[in-house]
Design an enzyme around this catalytic site. Structure first.
Site, PDB file in Angstrom:
ATOM      1  N   ARG A 122       0.834  -1.202   0.000  1.00 48.31           N
ATOM      2  CA  ARG A 122       0.000   0.000   0.000  1.00 48.31           C
ATOM      3  C   ARG A 122       0.870   1.254   0.000  1.00 48.31           C
ATOM      4  O   ARG A 122       0.859   2.042   0.934  1.00 48.31           O
ATOM      5  CB  ARG A 122      -0.959  -0.050   1.171  1.00 48.31           C
ATOM      6  CG  ARG A 122      -2.134  -0.949   0.830  1.00 48.31           C
ATOM      7  CD  ARG A 122      -3.072  -1.127   1.952  1.00 48.31           C
ATOM      8  NE  ARG A 122      -4.397  -1.445   1.446  1.00 48.31           N
ATOM      9  CZ  ARG A 122      -5.428  -1.711   2.215  1.00 48.31           C
ATOM     10  NH1 ARG A 122      -5.315  -1.696   3.513  1.00 48.31           N
ATOM     11  NH2 ARG A 122      -6.593  -2.007   1.693  1.00 48.31           N
ATOM     12  N   GLN A 127      -1.451   2.875  -5.411  1.00 45.68           N
ATOM     13  CA  GLN A 127      -2.837   3.143  -4.994  1.00 45.68           C
ATOM     14  C   GLN A 127      -3.852   2.728  -6.056  1.00 45.68           C
ATOM     15  O   GLN A 127      -4.917   2.207  -5.726  1.00 45.68           O
ATOM     16  CB  GLN A 127      -3.007   4.619  -4.645  1.00 45.68           C
ATOM     17  CG  GLN A 127      -2.840   4.838  -3.146  1.00 45.68           C
ATOM     18  CD  GLN A 127      -2.977   6.285  -2.743  1.00 45.68           C
ATOM     19  OE1 GLN A 127      -3.244   7.161  -3.568  1.00 45.68           O
ATOM     20  NE2 GLN A 127      -2.790   6.538  -1.465  1.00 45.68           N
ATOM     21  N   ASP A 130      -4.874  -0.918  -5.792  1.00 47.59           N
ATOM     22  CA  ASP A 130      -5.283  -1.395  -4.474  1.00 47.59           C
ATOM     23  C   ASP A 130      -6.673  -2.038  -4.546  1.00 47.59           C
ATOM     24  O   ASP A 130      -7.697  -1.408  -4.259  1.00 47.59           O
ATOM     25  CB  ASP A 130      -5.255  -0.220  -3.493  1.00 47.59           C
ATOM     26  CG  ASP A 130      -5.549  -0.641  -2.068  1.00 47.59           C
ATOM     27  OD1 ASP A 130      -5.895  -1.817  -1.848  1.00 47.59           O
ATOM     28  OD2 ASP A 130      -5.441   0.215  -1.177  1.00 47.59           O
ATOM     29  N   SER A 133      -8.815  -2.248  -1.245  1.00 45.23           N
ATOM     30  CA  SER A 133      -9.593  -1.047  -0.929  1.00 45.23           C
ATOM     31  C   SER A 133     -10.830  -0.949  -1.823  1.00 45.23           C
ATOM     32  O   SER A 133     -11.903  -0.571  -1.365  1.00 45.23           O
ATOM     33  CB  SER A 133      -8.743   0.219  -1.096  1.00 45.23           C
ATOM     34  OG  SER A 133      -7.825   0.315  -0.039  1.00 45.23           O
ATOM     35  N   TYR A 229      -1.559  -0.933   9.243  1.00 50.23           N
ATOM     36  CA  TYR A 229      -2.548  -1.947   9.611  1.00 50.23           C
ATOM     37  C   TYR A 229      -2.582  -2.119  11.127  1.00 50.23           C
ATOM     38  O   TYR A 229      -1.599  -1.834  11.824  1.00 50.23           O
ATOM     39  CB  TYR A 229      -2.161  -3.311   9.012  1.00 50.23           C
ATOM     40  CG  TYR A 229      -2.478  -3.452   7.547  1.00 50.23           C
ATOM     41  CD1 TYR A 229      -3.789  -3.599   7.113  1.00 50.23           C
ATOM     42  CD2 TYR A 229      -1.460  -3.472   6.601  1.00 50.23           C
ATOM     43  CE1 TYR A 229      -4.069  -3.751   5.766  1.00 50.23           C
ATOM     44  CE2 TYR A 229      -1.736  -3.622   5.252  1.00 50.23           C
ATOM     45  CZ  TYR A 229      -3.049  -3.765   4.844  1.00 50.23           C
ATOM     46  OH  TYR A 229      -3.338  -3.916   3.518  1.00 50.23           O
TER      47      TYR A 229
HETATM   48  P1  NAD Z   1      -8.399  -4.062   7.490  1.00 52.35           P
HETATM   49  O1  NAD Z   1      -9.434  -4.553   6.538  1.00 52.35           O
HETATM   50  O2  NAD Z   1      -7.148  -4.837   7.670  1.00 52.35           O
HETATM   51  O3  NAD Z   1      -9.090  -3.889   8.940  1.00 52.35           O
HETATM   52  C1  NAD Z   1     -10.265  -3.111   9.101  1.00 52.35           C
HETATM   53  C2  NAD Z   1     -10.143  -2.241  10.341  1.00 52.35           C
HETATM   54  O4  NAD Z   1     -10.222  -3.057  11.525  1.00 52.35           O
HETATM   55  C3  NAD Z   1      -8.821  -1.475  10.471  1.00 52.35           C
HETATM   56  O5  NAD Z   1      -9.113  -0.098  10.530  1.00 52.35           O
HETATM   57  C4  NAD Z   1      -8.208  -2.000  11.758  1.00 52.35           C
HETATM   58  O6  NAD Z   1      -7.509  -1.004  12.472  1.00 52.35           O
HETATM   59  C5  NAD Z   1      -9.429  -2.462  12.526  1.00 52.35           C
HETATM   60  N1  NAD Z   1      -9.159  -3.423  13.599  1.00 52.35           N
HETATM   61  C6  NAD Z   1      -8.357  -4.525  13.595  1.00 52.35           C
HETATM   62  N2  NAD Z   1      -8.390  -5.153  14.781  1.00 52.35           N
HETATM   63  C7  NAD Z   1      -9.245  -4.451  15.567  1.00 52.35           C
HETATM   64  C8  NAD Z   1      -9.711  -4.612  16.908  1.00 52.35           C
HETATM   65  N3  NAD Z   1      -9.299  -5.612  17.687  1.00 52.35           N
HETATM   66  N4  NAD Z   1     -10.587  -3.702  17.391  1.00 52.35           N
HETATM   67  C9  NAD Z   1     -11.014  -2.662  16.624  1.00 52.35           C
HETATM   68  N5  NAD Z   1     -10.627  -2.463  15.345  1.00 52.35           N
HETATM   69  C10 NAD Z   1      -9.745  -3.346  14.824  1.00 52.35           C
HETATM   70  O7  NAD Z   1      -7.991  -2.551   7.191  1.00 52.35           O
HETATM   71  P2  NAD Z   1      -8.064  -1.710   5.845  1.00 52.35           P
HETATM   72  O8  NAD Z   1      -9.433  -1.187   5.672  1.00 52.35           O
HETATM   73  O9  NAD Z   1      -7.507  -2.502   4.743  1.00 52.35           O
HETATM   74  O10 NAD Z   1      -7.121  -0.475   6.196  1.00 52.35           O
HETATM   75  C11 NAD Z   1      -6.065  -0.530   7.124  1.00 52.35           C
HETATM   76  C12 NAD Z   1      -5.291   0.766   7.099  1.00 52.35           C
HETATM   77  O11 NAD Z   1      -4.625   0.948   5.866  1.00 52.35           O
HETATM   78  C13 NAD Z   1      -6.103   2.017   7.302  1.00 52.35           C
HETATM   79  O12 NAD Z   1      -5.315   2.923   8.022  1.00 52.35           O
HETATM   80  C14 NAD Z   1      -6.283   2.558   5.925  1.00 52.35           C
HETATM   81  O13 NAD Z   1      -6.572   3.932   5.905  1.00 52.35           O
HETATM   82  C15 NAD Z   1      -4.929   2.238   5.371  1.00 52.35           C
HETATM   83  N6  NAD Z   1      -4.950   2.199   3.918  1.00 52.35           N
HETATM   84  C16 NAD Z   1      -3.910   2.789   3.235  1.00 52.35           C
HETATM   85  C17 NAD Z   1      -3.908   2.770   1.854  1.00 52.35           C
HETATM   86  C18 NAD Z   1      -2.796   3.401   1.064  1.00 52.35           C
HETATM   87  O14 NAD Z   1      -2.770   3.292  -0.096  1.00 52.35           O
HETATM   88  N7  NAD Z   1      -1.856   4.034   1.697  1.00 52.35           N
HETATM   89  C19 NAD Z   1      -4.922   2.154   1.165  1.00 52.35           C
HETATM   90  C20 NAD Z   1      -5.942   1.539   1.875  1.00 52.35           C
HETATM   91  C21 NAD Z   1      -5.938   1.559   3.259  1.00 52.35           C
END
Ligand code: NAD
Length: 379
Positions: A122, A127, A130, A133, A229
């Protein structure tokens, strides 16, 4: 240089790997694309649409697979299809290399190069590739729509001559991509929304969407890895979250739960006792069901009723929105393909960070360390 798109084998799959738009982008660059007849039908793309985009249509699946250099897929091809692939050809898609590397064994052995869309790093440059996402966005939206449809209540506050209807209360657990989309969708439908996440950074995003963030004091615990993550939490930290959730659940109409930790079973956030404390008619929509679920009573692949609460455990919710799920996925794939298809040829630069990060197998071996470790453990 043939790119072949075949019908997805998984029964509950409605998506297609490449839509006609992506096919056109490839054929215009001089690549040959062949599509198995009716591969795109459920995603709204007919054979004629693919032909208009410059693809040929074929009924001979085995022949297509045997002659293709690149096979973009949604889900990994089954073993009998992998048998047909050429050594040195590429299969790319959601290959689940950390969950089920054994299902890729035939392709690995045949020397097929495997790329997993789940493992695309990521970083900013990636992006547009992705796919996680993209799918999370679709899933977060659809979860709220399905829940709203099943809730025996209205979502918005209504003031009528017969009295005032209070807004529905929605609780979103995990405020990553799917969770934030669920919050935005529930807010648009007029619900009052609360959300919880272990990552402190998620709090600002939740609030910016007009939802309340449930703060849990984890004593300054490091909850986020360097990739952004969530980390796997200690049992004590998990329990603090569960207590806050159980309290909020008592007055909640719909819980949308999305919490995941990559490569691990989804954290247990809603124990059975918390479900028992919810009002009859309430709904839990467990988007973490494919990873085991965030709710103790979730049955992946089923919708059940427990103590009057309906619990959805979909394992492929995005397949219920095949047109846009395929459109986004196909664009992500096309952007990735542009990295490995150069000047009309397959050109895999394994020093490229995106290619190195997403490559699961090369030259007859699993090259991704985490996937290799899981494969060794599973024997
Ligand atoms: P994911 O699908 O892995 O998890 C979903 C959410 O569950 C996450 O926000 C995580 O913090 C939360 N979570 C995990 N364990 C938990 C617990 N015990 N209690 C409460 N919440 C819990 O996550 P995702 O949607 O793929 O995204 C993860 C991160 O990556 C986010 O910060 C997102 O903004 C970031 N992201 C970055 C990019 C990039 O290109 N830079 C792209 C997509 C997402």
């Amino acid at each position: 240089m043939l790119v072949a798109v075949v019908k997805e084998a998984r029964e509950d799959e409605t998506r297609v790997a490449l839509t006609p738009d992506a096919v056109r982008a490839l054929t215009e660059k001089g690549f040959e694309v062949a599509v198995e007849s009716s591969a795109g039908l459920q995603s709204g793309a007919s054979d004629a649409d693919y032909q208009a985009a410059g693809a040929s249509i074929s009924n001979r699946r085995a022949e297509l697979l045997a002659s293709a250099e690149v096979v973009p897929v949604v889900n990994a091809l089954p073993a009998e299809d992998q048998e047909k692939l050429k050594s040195g050809s590429v299969m790319i898609g959601f290959l689940r290399p950390l969950e089920d590397p054994a299902s890729l064994a035939v392709a690995v052995k045949r020397g097929v190069t495997l790329f997993s869309m789940e493992l695309v790093p990521r970083i900013t440059r990636a992006q547009a590739m992705d796919a996680l996402s993209s799918m999370a966005t679709v899933a977060g939206y659809k979860a709220v729509i399905v829940a709203a449809n099943h809730l025996p209540k209205l979502f918005p506050m209504l003031m009528t001559a017969a009295g005032t209807i209070p807004p529905a209360k929605v609780l979103v657990l995990g405020a990553g991509v799917a969770g934030l989309q669920a919050i935005a969708t529930a807010r648009r439908l007029g619900a009052v929304v609360e959300a919880y996440d272990v990552r402190a950074a998620a709090g600002e995003q939740v609030k910016s969407l007009g939802a309340k963030f449930i703060e849990v004091d984890l004593g300054g615990l490091q909850t986020e890895d360097k990739g952004g993550y969530a980390k796997e939490l200690s049992p004590e930290a998990l329990e603090l979250g569960r207590q806050a959730i159980a309290k909020a659940a008592k007055t909640t109409d719909v819980i949308i739960t999305t919490a995941q930790v990559p490569g691990r079973r989804a954290p247990l956030m809603i124990p059975a006792a918390a479900v028992e404390g919810m009002r009859p008619g309430s709904i839990i929509f467990d988007l973490a069901a494919p990873a085991g679920g965030n709710c103790e009573v979730t049955k992946p692949g089923e919708t059940i009723v427990y103590h009057g609460v309906t619990i959805f455990g979909p394992t492929n919710i995005v397949a219920e929105v095949p047109v846009h799920a395929s459109m986004l996925y196909s664009r992500n794939l096309l952007n990735f393909l542009q990295l490995i298809l150069k000047k009309g040829e397959l050109n895999i630069d394994r020093s490229d960070e995106i290619i190195a990060g997403s490559c699961v197998a090369f030259g007859g071996e699993i090259v991704n360390e985490r996937a290799a470790a899981v494969a060794a453990r599973q024997g």
